[in-house]
Design a protein around this motif. Sequence first.
Motif, short mmCIF file in Angstrom:
data_model
loop_
_atom_site.label_atom_id
_atom_site.label_comp_id
_atom_site.label_asym_id
_atom_site.label_seq_id
_atom_site.Cartn_x
_atom_site.Cartn_y
_atom_site.Cartn_z
N TYR A 150 0.85 -1.18 0.00
CA TYR A 150 0.00 0.00 0.00
C TYR A 150 0.89 1.24 0.00
O TYR A 150 2.00 1.23 0.52
N GLN B 45 0.86 5.45 1.05
CA GLN B 45 0.19 6.49 1.81
C GLN B 45 0.88 7.81 1.55
O GLN B 45 2.04 8.00 1.92
N GLY C 39 -0.77 12.68 5.10
CA GLY C 39 -2.09 13.15 5.52
C GLY C 39 -3.26 12.44 4.86
O GLY C 39 -4.41 12.90 5.01
N ARG C 40 -3.00 11.36 4.16
CA ARG C 40 -4.08 10.67 3.44
C ARG C 40 -4.23 9.24 3.94
O ARG C 40 -3.41 8.72 4.70
N GLY C 41 -5.26 8.58 3.44
CA GLY C 41 -5.44 7.16 3.73
C GLY C 41 -4.55 6.32 2.83
O GLY C 41 -3.91 6.81 1.92
N LEU C 42 -4.52 5.03 3.12
CA LEU C 42 -3.70 4.12 2.34
C LEU C 42 -4.40 3.74 1.04
O LEU C 42 -5.62 3.60 1.00
N HIS D 119 -4.24 0.87 -2.07
CA HIS D 119 -3.71 -0.43 -2.47
C HIS D 119 -2.94 -0.32 -3.78
O HIS D 119 -3.39 0.32 -4.74
N PHE E 94 3.77 0.64 2.63
CA PHE E 94 3.55 -0.38 3.66
C PHE E 94 3.33 -1.73 3.01
O PHE E 94 2.59 -1.85 2.03
N PHE F 273 0.08 -5.11 9.19
CA PHE F 273 0.87 -4.11 8.48
C PHE F 273 2.26 -3.97 9.09
O PHE F 273 2.44 -4.07 10.30
N LYS G 143 5.71 -1.35 9.47
CA LYS G 143 5.82 0.01 9.99
C LYS G 143 6.01 1.04 8.89
O LYS G 143 5.95 2.24 9.15
#
Lengths: 114, 111
Positions: free
Chosen positions: B35, B37, B40-43, B45, B88, B101, B103
């Motif tokens: 993934y 990121q 400041g955003r979501g992950l 895919h 990630f 997940f 780190k």
Amino acid sequence: NAGVTQTPKFRVLKTGQSMTLLCAQDMNHEYMYWYRQDPGMGLRLIHYSVGEGTTAKGEVPDGYNVSRLKKQNFLLGLESAAPSQTSVYFCASSQQGEGFNEQFFGPGTRLTVL
Amino acid sequence: SQQGEEDPQALSIQEGENATMNCSYKTSINNLQWYRQNSGRGLVHLILIRSNEREKHSGRLRVTLDTSKKSSSLLITASRAADTASYFCATEGQGNNRLAFGKGNQVVVIP
């Protein structure tokens, strides 16, 4: 098609206050998840749901409760907020759990507990 | 518990260079996913590789999986400034429907 949305985007709480984070998805996904993300820790699973009316504990469930009354919504509750719950919270959904499915993430909620 | 562990943790490269990240895990898996990121955003895919696959491509991404070593690598070829993000890896363990997940790897692509 909005995907996964989260409400609110930001929130500041005082220790002991309660709040509910709302996650909504419009993809008709069965599975939904709540994660928290802390610096240097990656994402940790709090609770998840495999379908309407079901919930299960994840890796770090203490201090949180969840409900999945409707398929499209997954609520995360903090009954008595603590500074250790300061984090960024992400909701995700997937079409089904085990197998070959990706998770779709919301934009996150940044929570600060003073 | 944290399943995936990415290596290196932070990477800074020039635009046009390739970026390689590694991930190791501990238990048997159904699949491994990567993934991205943005700050400041979501992950989001990127790619999924199943336990019975060894290599997979998607655009400028190449993922390998070595189940005997319990490790995976993500290669981004001809990097662009827009590739600046955290990456990630996440593993889906056998017999469950959850992802574990790592780190994360912070990648900075310098224009």
